[in-house]
Scaffold this motif. Structure first.
Motif, PDB file in Angstrom:
ATOM      1  N   ASN A 104       0.826  -1.214   0.000  1.00  0.00           N
ATOM      2  CA  ASN A 104       0.000   0.000   0.000  1.00  0.00           C
ATOM      3  C   ASN A 104       0.855   1.257   0.000  1.00  0.00           C
ATOM      4  O   ASN A 104       0.555   2.227  -0.711  1.00  0.00           O
ATOM      5  CB  ASN A 104      -0.948  -0.009   1.205  1.00  0.00           C
ATOM      6  CG  ASN A 104      -2.059  -1.018   1.043  1.00  0.00           C
ATOM      7  OD1 ASN A 104      -2.453  -1.350  -0.070  1.00  0.00           O
ATOM      8  ND2 ASN A 104      -2.559  -1.519   2.153  1.00  0.00           N
ATOM      9  N   ASP A 105       1.930   1.255   0.772  1.00  0.00           N
ATOM     10  CA  ASP A 105       2.834   2.415   0.805  1.00  0.00           C
ATOM     11  C   ASP A 105       3.471   2.651  -0.563  1.00  0.00           C
ATOM     12  O   ASP A 105       3.588   3.795  -1.009  1.00  0.00           O
ATOM     13  CB  ASP A 105       3.930   2.215   1.854  1.00  0.00           C
ATOM     14  CG  ASP A 105       3.419   2.295   3.288  1.00  0.00           C
ATOM     15  OD1 ASP A 105       2.271   2.754   3.504  1.00  0.00           O
ATOM     16  OD2 ASP A 105       4.175   1.875   4.196  1.00  0.00           O
ATOM     17  N   ILE A 106       3.857   1.574  -1.220  1.00  0.00           N
ATOM     18  CA  ILE A 106       4.472   1.685  -2.539  1.00  0.00           C
ATOM     19  C   ILE A 106       3.456   2.217  -3.549  1.00  0.00           C
ATOM     20  O   ILE A 106       3.756   3.080  -4.375  1.00  0.00           O
ATOM     21  CB  ILE A 106       5.041   0.319  -2.976  1.00  0.00           C
ATOM     22  CG1 ILE A 106       6.244  -0.038  -2.099  1.00  0.00           C
ATOM     23  CG2 ILE A 106       5.417   0.310  -4.448  1.00  0.00           C
ATOM     24  CD1 ILE A 106       6.652  -1.496  -2.187  1.00  0.00           C
ATOM     25  N   GLY A 107       2.228   1.700  -3.475  1.00  0.00           N
ATOM     26  CA  GLY A 107       1.160   2.175  -4.353  1.00  0.00           C
ATOM     27  C   GLY A 107       0.873   3.648  -4.161  1.00  0.00           C
ATOM     28  O   GLY A 107       0.588   4.370  -5.128  1.00  0.00           O
ATOM     29  N   ASP A 108       0.964   4.117  -2.925  1.00  0.00           N
ATOM     30  CA  ASP A 108       0.755   5.544  -2.651  1.00  0.00           C
ATOM     31  C   ASP A 108       1.773   6.419  -3.366  1.00  0.00           C
ATOM     32  O   ASP A 108       1.515   7.588  -3.639  1.00  0.00           O
ATOM     33  CB  ASP A 108       0.839   5.825  -1.144  1.00  0.00           C
ATOM     34  CG  ASP A 108      -0.372   5.321  -0.378  1.00  0.00           C
ATOM     35  OD1 ASP A 108      -1.402   4.998  -1.010  1.00  0.00           O
ATOM     36  OD2 ASP A 108      -0.277   5.247   0.865  1.00  0.00           O
TER      37      ASP A 108
END
Length: 142
Positions: A104-108
């Motif tokens: 999720n952090d990477i997608g952000d």
């Protein structure tokens, strides 16, 4: 297991060895940055293909999450990460939760993650095709 420097030394130490051309080729494909056999198998397969060669253990600071992550394999220009998941990623609850948060952090940050497992290593042709589809969707025109 060997390092690039040990392989280079072996090539120089045994110059008349029958397998020297193969050793030189292996040296060109090797990386001291790879941390696992599955990563190396995929990276070398991609390096031998017409696709761009991914960078191993790429470091990225996530500005929103304010932390640094390391990608198994990365195409920074296309914001594509290839991430190997061994069985511990599904059997260890903390690892699984960390993986979900990390994705999720990477997608952000606008990155995509292409995840793969040991089953994908059985058919590297299919894995390569999946990487190619993803790269094309992200703008690679090869």
């Amino acid at each position: 297991m060997s390092t690039r420097s040990r392989l280079a030394a072996a090539i120089e130490t045994y110059p008349s060895r029958v397998g020297r051309p193969l050793l030189r080729r292996a040296l060109g494909l090797s990386s001291d940055h790879s941390r696992s056999r599955p990563e190396s198998l995929v990276r070398v397969d991609l390096a031998l293909s017409p696709l761009p060669t991914p960078l191993p253990n790429y470091e990225l600071f996530l500005t929103i999450a304010r932390r640094t992550v390391y990608f198994d394999l990365a195409y920074p220009e296309y914001k594509l990460e290839l991430e190997y998941h061994g069985d511990q990623h599904r059997t260890d609850v903390r690892q699984w939760r960390s993986d979900v948060r990390r994705a999720n952090d990477i997608g952000d940050e606008g990155w995509q993650t292409l995840q793969y497992t040991g089953d994908d290593l059985i058919n590297l042709t299919a894995m390569r095709a999946r990487v190619e589809r993803r790269l094309r969707a992200l703008g690679w025109n090869g």
